[in-house]
Design an enzyme around this catalytic site. Structure first.
Site, PDB file in Angstrom:
ATOM      1  N   LYS A  92     -35.137 -80.298 -21.011  1.00 34.51           N
ATOM      2  CA  LYS A  92     -36.221 -81.271 -21.140  1.00 34.51           C
ATOM      3  C   LYS A  92     -35.707 -82.705 -21.020  1.00 34.51           C
ATOM      4  O   LYS A  92     -36.496 -83.635 -20.967  1.00 34.51           O
ATOM      5  CB  LYS A  92     -36.950 -81.060 -22.478  1.00 34.51           C
ATOM      6  N   CYS A 107     -15.543 -69.942  17.653  1.00 38.14           N
ATOM      7  CA  CYS A 107     -15.842 -69.067  16.505  1.00 38.14           C
ATOM      8  C   CYS A 107     -15.255 -67.680  16.731  1.00 38.14           C
ATOM      9  O   CYS A 107     -15.535 -67.043  17.744  1.00 38.14           O
ATOM     10  CB  CYS A 107     -17.356 -68.969  16.316  1.00 38.14           C
ATOM     11  N   CYS A 128     -18.118 -64.871  17.173  1.00 42.68           N
ATOM     12  CA  CYS A 128     -19.086 -64.848  18.287  1.00 42.68           C
ATOM     13  C   CYS A 128     -18.709 -63.765  19.308  1.00 42.68           C
ATOM     14  O   CYS A 128     -17.531 -63.440  19.468  1.00 42.68           O
ATOM     15  CB  CYS A 128     -19.141 -66.214  18.961  1.00 42.68           C
ATOM     16  N   ASP A 188      -9.167 -58.548   9.993  1.00 42.93           N
ATOM     17  CA  ASP A 188      -7.808 -58.807  10.467  1.00 42.93           C
ATOM     18  C   ASP A 188      -6.907 -59.283   9.320  1.00 42.93           C
ATOM     19  O   ASP A 188      -5.689 -59.300   9.463  1.00 42.93           O
ATOM     20  CB  ASP A 188      -7.838 -59.853  11.592  1.00 42.93           C
ATOM     21  N   HIS A 244     -24.740 -67.527  16.644  1.00 41.65           N
ATOM     22  CA  HIS A 244     -23.907 -68.325  15.738  1.00 41.65           C
ATOM     23  C   HIS A 244     -24.753 -69.220  14.825  1.00 41.65           C
ATOM     24  O   HIS A 244     -24.327 -69.589  13.730  1.00 41.65           O
ATOM     25  CB  HIS A 244     -22.952 -69.185  16.586  1.00 41.65           C
ATOM     26  N   ASN A 269     -21.057 -63.642   1.449  1.00 40.01           N
ATOM     27  CA  ASN A 269     -20.640 -64.911   0.869  1.00 40.01           C
ATOM     28  C   ASN A 269     -21.168 -65.983   1.810  1.00 40.01           C
ATOM     29  O   ASN A 269     -20.681 -66.096   2.918  1.00 40.01           O
ATOM     30  CB  ASN A 269     -19.110 -64.943   0.872  1.00 40.01           C
ATOM     31  N   SER A 318     -15.565 -69.338   5.040  1.00 39.48           N
ATOM     32  CA  SER A 318     -14.825 -70.148   6.003  1.00 39.48           C
ATOM     33  C   SER A 318     -15.524 -70.251   7.359  1.00 39.48           C
ATOM     34  O   SER A 318     -15.153 -71.073   8.173  1.00 39.48           O
ATOM     35  CB  SER A 318     -13.427 -69.553   6.181  1.00 39.48           C
ATOM     36  N   HIS A 350     -20.860 -68.507  10.979  1.00 44.28           N
ATOM     37  CA  HIS A 350     -21.496 -67.415  11.735  1.00 44.28           C
ATOM     38  C   HIS A 350     -22.046 -66.393  10.721  1.00 44.28           C
ATOM     39  O   HIS A 350     -21.340 -65.998   9.802  1.00 44.28           O
ATOM     40  CB  HIS A 350     -20.473 -66.755  12.663  1.00 44.28           C
ATOM     41  N   HIS A 361     -22.547 -63.520   8.612  1.00 42.92           N
ATOM     42  CA  HIS A 361     -21.749 -62.296   8.460  1.00 42.92           C
ATOM     43  C   HIS A 361     -21.609 -61.920   6.997  1.00 42.92           C
ATOM     44  O   HIS A 361     -21.859 -62.731   6.109  1.00 42.92           O
ATOM     45  CB  HIS A 361     -20.359 -62.470   9.091  1.00 42.92           C
ATOM     46  N   GLN A 389     -19.363 -58.798   4.312  1.00 40.33           N
ATOM     47  CA  GLN A 389     -18.130 -58.034   4.231  1.00 40.33           C
ATOM     48  C   GLN A 389     -18.360 -56.718   3.493  1.00 40.33           C
ATOM     49  O   GLN A 389     -19.336 -56.580   2.749  1.00 40.33           O
ATOM     50  CB  GLN A 389     -17.064 -58.821   3.468  1.00 40.33           C
ATOM     51  N   GLU A 393     -21.306 -51.624 -15.154  1.00 42.82           N
ATOM     52  CA  GLU A 393     -22.706 -51.200 -15.014  1.00 42.82           C
ATOM     53  C   GLU A 393     -22.837 -49.681 -15.016  1.00 42.82           C
ATOM     54  O   GLU A 393     -23.845 -49.134 -15.472  1.00 42.82           O
ATOM     55  CB  GLU A 393     -23.306 -51.791 -13.733  1.00 42.82           C
ATOM     56  N   HIS A 423     -25.079 -53.272  -5.601  1.00 47.68           N
ATOM     57  CA  HIS A 423     -24.498 -52.366  -6.585  1.00 47.68           C
ATOM     58  C   HIS A 423     -25.195 -51.020  -6.446  1.00 47.68           C
ATOM     59  O   HIS A 423     -26.437 -50.963  -6.475  1.00 47.68           O
ATOM     60  CB  HIS A 423     -24.672 -52.909  -8.009  1.00 47.68           C
ATOM     61  N   HIS A 426     -29.492 -51.724  -6.596  1.00 51.87           N
ATOM     62  CA  HIS A 426     -29.956 -53.116  -6.724  1.00 51.87           C
ATOM     63  C   HIS A 426     -29.004 -54.057  -6.013  1.00 51.87           C
ATOM     64  O   HIS A 426     -27.863 -53.698  -5.695  1.00 51.87           O
ATOM     65  CB  HIS A 426     -30.109 -53.507  -8.199  1.00 51.87           C
ATOM     66  N   HIS A 441     -27.521 -58.138  -6.311  1.00 52.43           N
ATOM     67  CA  HIS A 441     -27.416 -59.363  -7.110  1.00 52.43           C
ATOM     68  C   HIS A 441     -27.259 -60.553  -6.170  1.00 52.43           C
ATOM     69  O   HIS A 441     -26.547 -60.453  -5.162  1.00 52.43           O
ATOM     70  CB  HIS A 441     -26.165 -59.327  -7.995  1.00 52.43           C
ATOM     71  N   TYR A 482     -16.848 -74.330 -22.223  1.00 50.35           N
ATOM     72  CA  TYR A 482     -17.337 -73.259 -23.083  1.00 50.35           C
ATOM     73  C   TYR A 482     -17.512 -71.962 -22.289  1.00 50.35           C
ATOM     74  O   TYR A 482     -17.241 -70.870 -22.792  1.00 50.35           O
ATOM     75  CB  TYR A 482     -18.671 -73.689 -23.708  1.00 50.35           C
ATOM     76  N   GLU A 483     -17.953 -72.112 -21.046  1.00 46.03           N
ATOM     77  CA  GLU A 483     -18.244 -70.917 -20.242  1.00 46.03           C
ATOM     78  C   GLU A 483     -16.987 -70.130 -19.889  1.00 46.03           C
ATOM     79  O   GLU A 483     -17.009 -68.915 -19.803  1.00 46.03           O
ATOM     80  CB  GLU A 483     -18.972 -71.333 -18.971  1.00 46.03           C
TER      81      GLU A 483
END
Ligand code: ZN
Length: 351
Positions: free
Chosen positions: A33, A55, A58, A81, A118, A158, A166, A169, A171, A173, A187, A286, A301, A303, A321-322
């Site tokens: 707030k 790239c 590509c 690679d 791309h 990612n 990095s 393009h 993609h 993994q 889980e 997951h 599911h 995430h 703290y985290e």
């Protein structure tokens, strides 16, 4: 605000429990707030070409290591690679007393190009262009999971340079490994305990409750629901949960795969529209391990963990703290869900 009034989740600092992993998060709604003093600037977005000769993802281009990508027109997978896991690592374990322990690890890492283009991202692709990505995820899960030493197939994406990605393009993994990694393992334990107690999956009951409460829902279709979980850590963290209990992507039929493509697009369009920027996140599936056992407790599911907090450039840091105690958030998951729900459904670049 009267702190002496009866405890409620809107005004009072509280801890929320994550039943999937058994961890807690501190929520401090009173802090959300405070007026925001910082700048809310727009970022200038790069305009990328449809094809980039430099790239390595590509079509037709050479990758480091000398492999040439085919002139692919559909989603395309290849062995990374620079794989973090190798399939020919010798088996073995190493210990030195009670406190030093290591196990050798085997696995296969692959890269999946979502599109030959791309310049696109998932929220900019059409649902019928995303569907072949889901088809390829299913094929890879089935093939990698069938390899005797592979016990878990982690499919993930990612997106965005602030997530350490990095290459822009589009993609994702896949890391398939002998060990069941830490997060799915947590889980697995919680879902199994719930299933043994109730005879239903944890996420089936959770989804039923969220569908009634409605406050944290983001989007839905016939087969999937996108929502902000009650225990979300990241400001705009989300989950996609299957309505039917599917243990893994292997069990999905064509209609379900098309619906997963649809909800993946709906959610990521919301994300991009929030700050009118290509929204960074780490997302992944997951699902049941591929260890040859039955997994009636597992409920498919995805995430989504996006780091942005207030604007295209202000991100949440997990510090202090985290790192030392437990994660904390200010804006409640309910308010985040409301903000995302109110956004236009069409991608901002098309308006
Ligand atoms: Zn999960």
């Amino acid at each position: 605000m009267n702190l002496m009034s009866e405890f409620n989740l809107i005004d009072h600092p509280h801890r929320r429990y994550n039943p999937l992993n058994g961890e807690w998060i501190l929520v401090s709604p009173h802090r959300a707030k405070r007026p925001w003093q910082g700048q809310v600037e727009k970022v200038v977005e790069d305009v990328r070409p449809k094809y980039d000769p430099k790239c390595y993802l590509c079509p037709g281009n050479e990758r480091i290591g000398g492999h040439i990508n085919p002139e692919y027109t559909e989603p395309f997978a290849f062995v990374n690679d620079f794989s973090s896991l190798l399939n020919d690592t010798p088996e073995g374990s190493w210990t030195d007393g009670e406190l030093f322990k290591a196990d050798s690890e085997q696995g296969i890492c692959k890269v999946i190009c979502f599109s030959p283009r791309h310049d696109l991202t998932i929220p900019q692709m059409e649902v019928d262009e995303i569907k072949p990505v889901i088809d390829l995820w299913q094929k890879e899960y089935n093939e990698l999971g069938a390899i005797p030493f592979i016990n878990y197939v982690q499919i993930f994406e990612n997106k965005g340079s602030i997530m350490g990605c990095s290459n822009p393009h589009p993609h994702g993994q896949i890391w398939a490994s002998k060990a069941i990694p830490v997060e799915p393992e947590k889980e697995s334990i919680r879902q199994l305990a719930y299933f043994e107690k109730h005879g239903r999956t944890l996420l089936a009951d959770y989804l039923d409750a969220e569908l009634k409460k409605e406050v944290r829902l983001l989007a839905s279709n016939d087969h999937f629901v996108a929502l902000i979980p009650f225990w979300a850590v990241w400001p705009f963290e989300a989950m996609i949960v299957s309505r039917k209990q599917l243990q893994s992507i292997a069990q999905m039929n064509d209609a379900e795969k098309l619906a997963l493509a649809d909800i993946y697009k709906q959610l990521t369009v919301m994300y991009d529209n929030l700050f009118e920027v290509s929204f960074a996140y780490s997302a992944g599936i997951h699902q049941a391990p591929t260890d040859g056992k039955d997994h009636p407790e597992w409920h498919f599911h995805m995430h989504f963990y996006p780091p942005l907090l207030r604007s295209a450039s202000v991100k949440k840091f997990m510090v202090g703290y985290e790192m030392l105690a437990n994660p904390q958030r200010d804006i409640t998951p309910e308010l985040s869900a409301q903000r995302l729900r109110e956004l236009p459904k069409v991608h901002y670049r098309l308006i």
